[in-house]
Design a protein around this motif. Structure first.
Motif, PDB file in Angstrom:
ATOM      1  N   LYS A  58      37.361  33.796  47.567  1.00  0.00           N
ATOM      2  CA  LYS A  58      36.849  33.819  46.332  1.00  0.00           C
ATOM      3  C   LYS A  58      35.677  34.885  46.169  1.00  0.00           C
ATOM      4  CE  LYS A  58      34.355  29.607  46.201  1.00  0.00           C
ATOM      5  NZ  LYS A  58      33.982  28.545  45.869  1.00  0.00           N
ATOM      6  N   GLY A  59      35.523  35.494  44.786  1.00  0.00           N
ATOM      7  CA  GLY A  59      34.417  36.343  44.793  1.00  0.00           C
ATOM      8  C   GLY A  59      34.062  36.807  43.396  1.00  0.00           C
ATOM      9  N   VAL A  60      33.484  37.879  43.123  1.00  0.00           N
ATOM     10  CA  VAL A  60      33.297  38.611  41.874  1.00  0.00           C
ATOM     11  C   VAL A  60      33.879  39.821  41.711  1.00  0.00           C
ATOM     12  CG1 VAL A  60      31.663  39.089  40.214  1.00  0.00           C
ATOM     13  CG2 VAL A  60      31.428  36.928  41.519  1.00  0.00           C
ATOM     14  N   VAL A  61      34.509  40.181  40.610  1.00  0.00           N
ATOM     15  CA  VAL A  61      35.106  41.449  40.403  1.00  0.00           C
ATOM     16  C   VAL A  61      34.356  42.009  39.244  1.00  0.00           C
ATOM     17  CG1 VAL A  61      37.119  42.860  39.822  1.00  0.00           C
ATOM     18  CG2 VAL A  61      37.467  41.249  41.477  1.00  0.00           C
ATOM     19  N   GLU A  62      33.816  43.174  39.464  1.00  0.00           N
ATOM     20  CA  GLU A  62      33.103  43.766  38.207  1.00  0.00           C
ATOM     21  C   GLU A  62      34.048  45.001  37.517  1.00  0.00           C
ATOM     22  OE1 GLU A  62      28.778  44.578  38.298  1.00  0.00           O
ATOM     23  OE2 GLU A  62      29.216  44.139  40.347  1.00  0.00           O
ATOM     24  N   LEU A  63      34.245  44.889  36.372  1.00  0.00           N
ATOM     25  CA  LEU A  63      34.853  45.728  35.459  1.00  0.00           C
ATOM     26  C   LEU A  63      34.130  46.160  34.466  1.00  0.00           C
ATOM     27  CD1 LEU A  63      38.636  44.450  35.521  1.00  0.00           C
ATOM     28  CD2 LEU A  63      37.967  46.209  36.784  1.00  0.00           C
ATOM     29  N   SER A  64      33.809  47.541  34.515  1.00  0.00           N
ATOM     30  CA  SER A  64      32.800  48.056  33.581  1.00  0.00           C
ATOM     31  C   SER A  64      31.510  47.423  33.611  1.00  0.00           C
ATOM     32  CB  SER A  64      33.073  48.253  32.029  1.00  0.00           C
ATOM     33  OG  SER A  64      34.360  48.977  32.023  1.00  0.00           O
ATOM     34  N   ASP A  65      31.163  46.430  32.494  1.00  0.00           N
ATOM     35  CA  ASP A  65      29.910  45.764  32.481  1.00  0.00           C
ATOM     36  C   ASP A  65      30.405  44.414  32.572  1.00  0.00           C
ATOM     37  OD1 ASP A  65      28.330  47.938  32.148  1.00  0.00           O
ATOM     38  OD2 ASP A  65      28.334  47.629  30.146  1.00  0.00           O
ATOM     39  N   GLU A  66      31.589  43.919  32.467  1.00  0.00           N
ATOM     40  CA  GLU A  66      32.051  42.482  32.859  1.00  0.00           C
ATOM     41  C   GLU A  66      32.202  41.962  34.362  1.00  0.00           C
ATOM     42  OE1 GLU A  66      35.618  39.905  30.834  1.00  0.00           O
ATOM     43  OE2 GLU A  66      35.904  42.079  31.078  1.00  0.00           O
ATOM     44  N   LYS A  67      31.767  40.771  34.604  1.00  0.00           N
ATOM     45  CA  LYS A  67      31.843  40.303  35.794  1.00  0.00           C
ATOM     46  C   LYS A  67      32.906  39.267  35.637  1.00  0.00           C
ATOM     47  CE  LYS A  67      27.301  41.456  37.760  1.00  0.00           C
ATOM     48  NZ  LYS A  67      25.939  41.032  38.435  1.00  0.00           N
ATOM     49  N   ILE A  68      33.930  39.077  36.631  1.00  0.00           N
ATOM     50  CA  ILE A  68      34.802  38.238  36.701  1.00  0.00           C
ATOM     51  C   ILE A  68      35.035  37.408  37.977  1.00  0.00           C
ATOM     52  CG2 ILE A  68      37.384  37.879  36.399  1.00  0.00           C
ATOM     53  CD1 ILE A  68      37.296  40.950  35.052  1.00  0.00           C
ATOM     54  N   ASN A  69      34.763  36.136  37.901  1.00  0.00           N
ATOM     55  CA  ASN A  69      34.960  35.310  38.963  1.00  0.00           C
ATOM     56  C   ASN A  69      36.327  35.137  39.383  1.00  0.00           C
ATOM     57  OD1 ASN A  69      31.957  34.334  39.474  1.00  0.00           O
ATOM     58  ND2 ASN A  69      32.363  33.276  37.714  1.00  0.00           N
ATOM     59  N   VAL A  70      36.912  35.362  40.823  1.00  0.00           N
ATOM     60  CA  VAL A  70      38.148  35.634  41.063  1.00  0.00           C
ATOM     61  C   VAL A  70      38.502  34.419  42.267  1.00  0.00           C
ATOM     62  CG1 VAL A  70      38.778  38.148  40.273  1.00  0.00           C
ATOM     63  CG2 VAL A  70      37.671  37.468  42.495  1.00  0.00           C
ATOM     64  N   ASN A  71      39.635  34.039  42.200  1.00  0.00           N
ATOM     65  CA  ASN A  71      39.995  33.061  43.339  1.00  0.00           C
ATOM     66  C   ASN A  71      41.121  33.447  44.181  1.00  0.00           C
ATOM     67  OD1 ASN A  71      37.997  30.799  42.977  1.00  0.00           O
ATOM     68  ND2 ASN A  71      38.851  31.117  40.714  1.00  0.00           N
ATOM     69  N   GLU A  72      41.472  32.853  44.980  1.00  0.00           N
ATOM     70  CA  GLU A  72      42.803  33.347  45.816  1.00  0.00           C
ATOM     71  C   GLU A  72      43.892  33.048  44.808  1.00  0.00           C
ATOM     72  OE1 GLU A  72      44.913  30.992  49.523  1.00  0.00           O
ATOM     73  OE2 GLU A  72      42.812  31.546  49.903  1.00  0.00           O
ATOM     74  N   ASN A  73      44.868  34.048  45.002  1.00  0.00           N
ATOM     75  CA  ASN A  73      46.075  34.226  44.358  1.00  0.00           C
ATOM     76  C   ASN A  73      45.695  34.987  42.753  1.00  0.00           C
ATOM     77  OD1 ASN A  73      47.703  33.393  46.320  1.00  0.00           O
ATOM     78  ND2 ASN A  73      47.466  31.047  45.752  1.00  0.00           N
ATOM     79  N   ASP A  74      44.523  35.082  42.406  1.00  0.00           N
ATOM     80  CA  ASP A  74      44.333  35.975  41.100  1.00  0.00           C
ATOM     81  C   ASP A  74      44.749  37.338  41.505  1.00  0.00           C
ATOM     82  OD1 ASP A  74      43.278  33.540  40.059  1.00  0.00           O
ATOM     83  OD2 ASP A  74      41.231  34.251  40.104  1.00  0.00           O
ATOM     84  N   MET A  75      44.992  37.918  40.125  1.00  0.00           N
ATOM     85  CA  MET A  75      45.298  39.288  40.076  1.00  0.00           C
ATOM     86  C   MET A  75      44.581  40.040  38.956  1.00  0.00           C
ATOM     87  SD  MET A  75      48.826  41.208  39.479  1.00  0.00           S
ATOM     88  CE  MET A  75      48.842  41.469  37.771  1.00  0.00           C
ATOM     89  N   ILE A  76      44.144  41.220  39.070  1.00  0.00           N
ATOM     90  CA  ILE A  76      43.355  41.900  38.247  1.00  0.00           C
ATOM     91  C   ILE A  76      43.870  43.359  38.224  1.00  0.00           C
ATOM     92  CG2 ILE A  76      41.145  43.019  37.470  1.00  0.00           C
ATOM     93  CD1 ILE A  76      39.460  40.681  38.539  1.00  0.00           C
ATOM     94  N   TYR A  77      44.180  43.912  36.840  1.00  0.00           N
ATOM     95  CA  TYR A  77      44.848  45.336  36.801  1.00  0.00           C
ATOM     96  C   TYR A  77      43.560  46.093  36.222  1.00  0.00           C
ATOM     97  CZ  TYR A  77      47.135  49.285  34.909  1.00  0.00           C
ATOM     98  OH  TYR A  77      47.661  50.517  34.885  1.00  0.00           O
ATOM     99  N   CYS A  78      43.259  47.164  36.883  1.00  0.00           N
ATOM    100  CA  CYS A  78      42.073  48.225  36.425  1.00  0.00           C
ATOM    101  C   CYS A  78      42.619  49.491  36.056  1.00  0.00           C
ATOM    102  CB  CYS A  78      41.108  48.207  37.656  1.00  0.00           C
ATOM    103  SG  CYS A  78      39.900  49.113  37.276  1.00  0.00           S
ATOM    104  N   ASP A  79      42.400  49.680  34.873  1.00  0.00           N
ATOM    105  CA  ASP A  79      42.603  51.215  34.580  1.00  0.00           C
ATOM    106  C   ASP A  79      41.862  52.466  35.196  1.00  0.00           C
ATOM    107  OD1 ASP A  79      44.730  50.639  32.256  1.00  0.00           O
ATOM    108  OD2 ASP A  79      42.994  50.078  31.252  1.00  0.00           O
ATOM    109  N   LYS A  80      42.644  53.524  35.156  1.00  0.00           N
ATOM    110  CA  LYS A  80      42.050  54.642  35.833  1.00  0.00           C
ATOM    111  C   LYS A  80      40.391  54.996  35.258  1.00  0.00           C
ATOM    112  CE  LYS A  80      44.408  58.193  33.341  1.00  0.00           C
ATOM    113  NZ  LYS A  80      45.440  59.246  33.786  1.00  0.00           N
ATOM    114  N   ASN A  81      39.703  55.551  35.884  1.00  0.00           N
ATOM    115  CA  ASN A  81      38.442  55.980  35.428  1.00  0.00           C
ATOM    116  C   ASN A  81      37.543  54.899  34.868  1.00  0.00           C
ATOM    117  OD1 ASN A  81      38.933  58.520  36.166  1.00  0.00           O
ATOM    118  ND2 ASN A  81      40.221  58.773  33.883  1.00  0.00           N
TER     119      ASN A  81
END
Length: 103
Positions: A58-81
């Motif tokens: 588990k950890g933290v994914v940052e997208l722009s100014d948002e911090k998202i706590n993530v856990n095993e088996n989570d998926m995040i989609y990130c647009d280009k740029n």
């Protein structure tokens, strides 16, 4: 069929964490990032869309100014740029499968 042995792959150079390319093709690239406790992938942007799948930990994914706590088996989609980064804020290893959607 092709079998890829993780331990036989070279670590990517130019980064301060363990990252290895599992597959590269015209349409996609798959990289496994392994972060030890406290390790960080600094925020950056890329010219392609990407999918992040947390395969371990588990950890933290940052997208722009948002911090998202993530856990095993989570998926995040990130647009280009879009600026993004990953932090392992746990005591255990964090493995992230990165699928780069190339065009």
């Amino acid at each position: 069929m092709k079998i890829v042995k993780y331990d036989s792959l070279e670590k990517l150079s130019g980064v301060n964490f363990d990252a290895r390319k599992l597959l590269t093709s015209k349409k996609l690239e798959i990289v496994l990032i392994s972060l030890e406790s406290g390790e960080v992938v600094k925020k950056h942007s890329t010219p392609f869309d990407a999918i992040f799948f947390i395969s371990k930990g588990k950890g933290v994914v940052e997208l722009s100014d948002e911090k998202i706590n993530v856990n095993e088996n989570d998926m995040i989609y990130c647009d280009k740029n879009v600026e993004h980064g990953i932090t392992n804020n746990s005591n255990d290893r964090l493995n992230v499968l990165v699928i780069k959607l190339l065009k």
